[in-house]
Scaffold this motif. Structure first.
Motif, short mmCIF file in Angstrom:
data_model
loop_
_atom_site.label_atom_id
_atom_site.label_comp_id
_atom_site.label_asym_id
_atom_site.label_seq_id
_atom_site.Cartn_x
_atom_site.Cartn_y
_atom_site.Cartn_z
N TRP A 89 5.68 11.79 3.03
CA TRP A 89 5.70 12.27 2.33
C TRP A 89 6.56 13.58 1.94
CZ3 TRP A 89 3.64 16.79 -0.73
CH2 TRP A 89 4.16 17.05 -2.07
N GLU A 90 5.06 14.64 2.79
CA GLU A 90 5.41 16.11 3.19
C GLU A 90 6.98 15.92 4.18
OE1 GLU A 90 2.95 19.07 6.17
OE2 GLU A 90 1.59 17.80 5.00
N GLU A 134 2.70 17.02 -5.87
CA GLU A 134 1.00 17.40 -6.33
C GLU A 134 1.20 16.43 -4.94
OE1 GLU A 134 1.30 14.70 -9.19
OE2 GLU A 134 0.97 16.12 -11.29
N PRO A 135 0.83 17.10 -3.66
CA PRO A 135 0.14 16.88 -2.24
C PRO A 135 -0.73 15.70 -2.02
CG PRO A 135 0.14 19.57 -2.46
CD PRO A 135 0.30 18.98 -3.73
N GLU A 136 -1.67 16.45 -2.98
CA GLU A 136 -2.97 14.97 -3.68
C GLU A 136 -2.18 14.11 -3.38
OE1 GLU A 136 -2.91 17.96 -7.02
OE2 GLU A 136 -2.27 18.16 -5.08
N HIS A 137 -1.60 13.77 -4.64
CA HIS A 137 -0.86 12.40 -4.92
C HIS A 137 0.47 12.07 -4.36
CE1 HIS A 137 -3.65 13.63 -8.39
NE2 HIS A 137 -3.75 12.89 -8.96
N GLN A 138 0.80 13.00 -3.68
CA GLN A 138 1.89 12.80 -2.58
C GLN A 138 3.27 12.22 -3.76
OE1 GLN A 138 1.70 9.81 0.70
NE2 GLN A 138 0.51 11.31 1.47
N TYR A 139 2.97 12.71 -4.50
CA TYR A 139 3.50 12.54 -5.53
C TYR A 139 5.31 14.33 -6.46
CZ TYR A 139 6.31 11.66 -10.06
OH TYR A 139 7.38 11.40 -11.20
#
Length: 118
Positions: A13-14, A32-37
């Protein structure tokens, strides 16, 4: 109906968000990195990127994106400077457009094209 969102499932994702931001030039709407979205703005259409750890490698691209540009040769030069390698160039085909294709870090095809004056 009005198409306004395209979703792309990815392994990293990143890396893919950075690629679409810094190489393709899309602006983030929501990340939303914590949700990879996240959503990125492609001028009227949003590109959704969703991290999925169990995604099998694609033998063929899962998605092909096409972007209209005003100066194909200049855009190709900029992308090559950033490390993009074009696998298909259709520059003098006699058609009312010219196009070139490269891949994102996970192998999806991205085409850039320029409409030519008739």
């Amino acid at each position: 109906m009005n198409l306004n969102l395209i979703s792309l499932k990815v392994n990293d994702w990143e890396q893919m968000v950075k690629f679409y931001q810094h190489v393709v030039g899309l602006e983030p709407i929501v990340l939303e990195p914590e949700h990879q979205y996240g959503w990125l703005d492609a001028e009227g259409v949003r590109l959704s990127i969703l991290g999925t750890k169990d995604l099998a490698p694609a033998e063929n691209a899962r998605l092909s994106l096409q972007f209209e540009v005003h100066d194909l040769i200049e855009e190709m030069r900029k992308l090559e400077e950033m490390g993009c390698v074009f696998f298909d160039k259709q520059l003098d085909t006699g058609e009312p457009y010219r196009m070139a294709q490269f891949r994102d870090p996970e192998g999806n095809a991205i085409a850039i094209y320029e409409l030519l004056s008739q």
